[in-house]
Design a protein around this motif. Structure first.
Motif, PDB file in Angstrom:
ATOM      1  N   LEU A 230       0.748  -1.366   0.077  1.00  0.00           N
ATOM      2  CA  LEU A 230      -0.148   0.086   0.078  1.00  0.00           C
ATOM      3  C   LEU A 230       0.687   1.288  -0.051  1.00  0.00           C
ATOM      4  O   LEU A 230       0.181   2.402   0.059  1.00  0.00           O
ATOM      5  N   LEU A 231       2.258   1.088   0.181  1.00  0.00           N
ATOM      6  CA  LEU A 231       3.094   2.181   0.049  1.00  0.00           C
ATOM      7  C   LEU A 231       3.702   2.261  -1.059  1.00  0.00           C
ATOM      8  O   LEU A 231       4.289   1.337  -1.628  1.00  0.00           O
ATOM      9  N   ALA A 232       4.452   3.572  -1.302  1.00  0.00           N
ATOM     10  CA  ALA A 232       5.236   3.833  -2.382  1.00  0.00           C
ATOM     11  C   ALA A 232       6.721   3.634  -2.094  1.00  0.00           C
ATOM     12  O   ALA A 232       6.940   3.912  -1.019  1.00  0.00           O
ATOM     13  N   ASP A 233       7.621   3.264  -3.034  1.00  0.00           N
ATOM     14  CA  ASP A 233       8.953   2.806  -2.499  1.00  0.00           C
ATOM     15  C   ASP A 233       9.824   4.254  -2.897  1.00  0.00           C
ATOM     16  O   ASP A 233      10.835   4.587  -2.179  1.00  0.00           O
ATOM     17  N   GLY A 234       9.535   4.398  -4.230  1.00  0.00           N
ATOM     18  CA  GLY A 234      10.471   5.722  -4.629  1.00  0.00           C
ATOM     19  C   GLY A 234      10.244   7.277  -4.167  1.00  0.00           C
ATOM     20  O   GLY A 234       9.155   7.220  -3.451  1.00  0.00           O
TER      21      GLY A 234
END
Length: 437
Positions: A103-107
């Motif tokens: 559910l979370l972005a990495d970049g």
């Protein structure tokens, strides 16, 4: 035996877990970290407040402290534009708040909307963290003093200066419960703040709809490549192994009585394996490098049908082939896929001992028609995990916009495929349909 599920925890147990459980403690740590990150911005806000208000000691009064905190948060929002802010905050949320990594972005944030949401998250984290951290520093000592106050007052007598209300015995008796209630309220504020951050994290730190679409397209492209490689391996290596198995079995049975047949079978096995190794190298080259320059070209109906029929007949399968069209006139893409379809049909006949096989290849009304029939034999039982060949044929036909029918009809097994020819004349191979080259 029926299985019994454990009873659901009672409401008091759930309340205690919400306030003091492991997840609540980790979220409390996350809030305290936010408060620690907020301190430099609060100090910067106190300097700015002192310059504009003329107050020398902004920490001498609670309103000045709150003002420093309010001035520092916009500064924190501005510094959240640093590229590493979102990856670091996402990592902290995954580790401490119990939010699913998907559910979370990495970049880092790239678009304006992503940077705005990252700034909102950073401000919320530092704001709630600063409040809970301040409460965590101030409330426990005060609550502890209230708990022990009824014990200290009789010992110190009148040497303690207390508010007038505490002169009453009933007021002193209420101090310990009041202290415990303050600690519970602190835990509730920390748990509520942590739950709020965990709920807001996917919306503020999660991928945008465009990111989700790009990820879905990447997964679809990867799946298409995997399916293509699986089809190539199944059709080329599977056919070769079926032919080699039958040739080796036939040679073993006549090893002592027909040396010439054994010699021919071994030669056929050698030719089949050598060609299959070349095709396997091509497929693995595509898997390693995307394209494999210098490897053998993919087999086509125009250049390799005769060899395929020869090797199949050498395996002991009687095949009658009628080609009513010039394979060289077919588009390369159609010719390649048609070869694999014929190869899979012959492989099925080899596996299930359905002979003789009748193969007809012809063009009519701008379509290439492939018809293969063989009797329903009592061949070997289907191997575990098998049955992917007809699915591969259906995938190839679907990608070319054709039709395929396969099934028993009148005591025979019949495979009928129609592929459009004119639509693919001169068409380049796409990522989905390109084979090893």
């Amino acid at each position: 035996m029926p299985t019994s599920s454990s009873p659901a925890p009672s409401r008091p147990v759930r309340a205690v877990a919400f306030l003091f459980g492991g997840r609540a403690r980790r979220r409390w740590i996350h809030l305290v970290l936010g408060g620690a990150l907020a301190m430099p911005y609060v100090l910067a806000g106190s300097v700015a407040l002192a310059v504009f208000t003329g107050v020398n000691d902004v920490f001498a009064s609670l309103p000045a402290q709150l003002g420093s905190f309010a001035v520092g948060l916009p500064i924190a929002a501005a510094t959240s534009l640093f590229p590493l802010t979102r990856p670091l905050e996402s990592a902290a949320v995954r580790a401490l708040c119990g939010v699913d990594a998907g559910l979370l972005a990495d970049g880092p944030a790239r678009t304006r909307a992503e940077r705005t949401r990252t700034a909102a998250w950073f401000t919320l984290h530092l704001g709630l963290g600063g409040i809970v951290s301040g409460m965590s520093l101030a409330v426990p000592p005060f609550a502890a003093a209230l708990v022990v106050l009824p014990l200290v007052v009789p010992l110190r007598g009148g040497s303690l200066e207390l508010p007038g209300v505490l002169d009453h015995t009933w007021a002193l008796a209420l101090c310990p419960p009041a202290g415990l209630a303050m600690l519970a309220a602190l835990a509730a504020c920390a748990a509520g703040g942590g739950a709020l951050l965990a709920r807001c994290a996917p919306a503020l730190l999660g991928p945008t709809p465009e990111d989700r679409l790009a990820a879905a397209e990447a997964r679809a492209a990867d799946l298409a490549v995997r399916n293509r490689l699986a089809r190539e391996l199944h059709d080329s290596v599977g056919h070769a192994l079926s032919a080699v198995t039958l040739q080796a079995g036939a040679a073993r049975r006549v090893l002592d009585s027909d040396v010439e047949f054994v010699r021919e079978a071994l030669a056929a096995i050698e030719e089949t394996t050598r060609r299959t190794v070349g095709e396997l190298d091509a497929v693995l080259g595509v898997l390693r490098d995307g394209d494999a320059p210098g490897t053998a070209p993919a087999p086509t109906l125009a250049g390799d049908l005769d060899g395929l029929l020869r090797r199949t007949r050498a395996a002991g399968l009687r095949v009658t082939a009628t080609v009513g069209t010039d394979p060289a006139a077919l588009p390369p893409l159609v010719s390649r896929e048609a070869y694999r379809i014929v190869q899979e049909g012959l492989s099925n006949a080899l596996r299930h001992s359905g002979e003789p096989v009748t193969l007809r290849v012809a063009t009519a009304d701008g379509r290439l028609e492939i018809t293969m029939e063989n009797p329903l034999g009592a061949g070997p039982a289907a191997r575990p995990g098998g049955g992917h060949g007809l699915r591969g044929v259906a995938d190839r036909v679907r990608l070319l916009g054709g039709t395929a029918r396969a099934g028993a009809a009148g005591g025979a097994w019949r495979l009928h495929v129609r592929l459009p020819v004119r639509e693919h004349a001169g068409a380049p191979l796409t990522e989905e349909t390109r084979g090893p080259s």
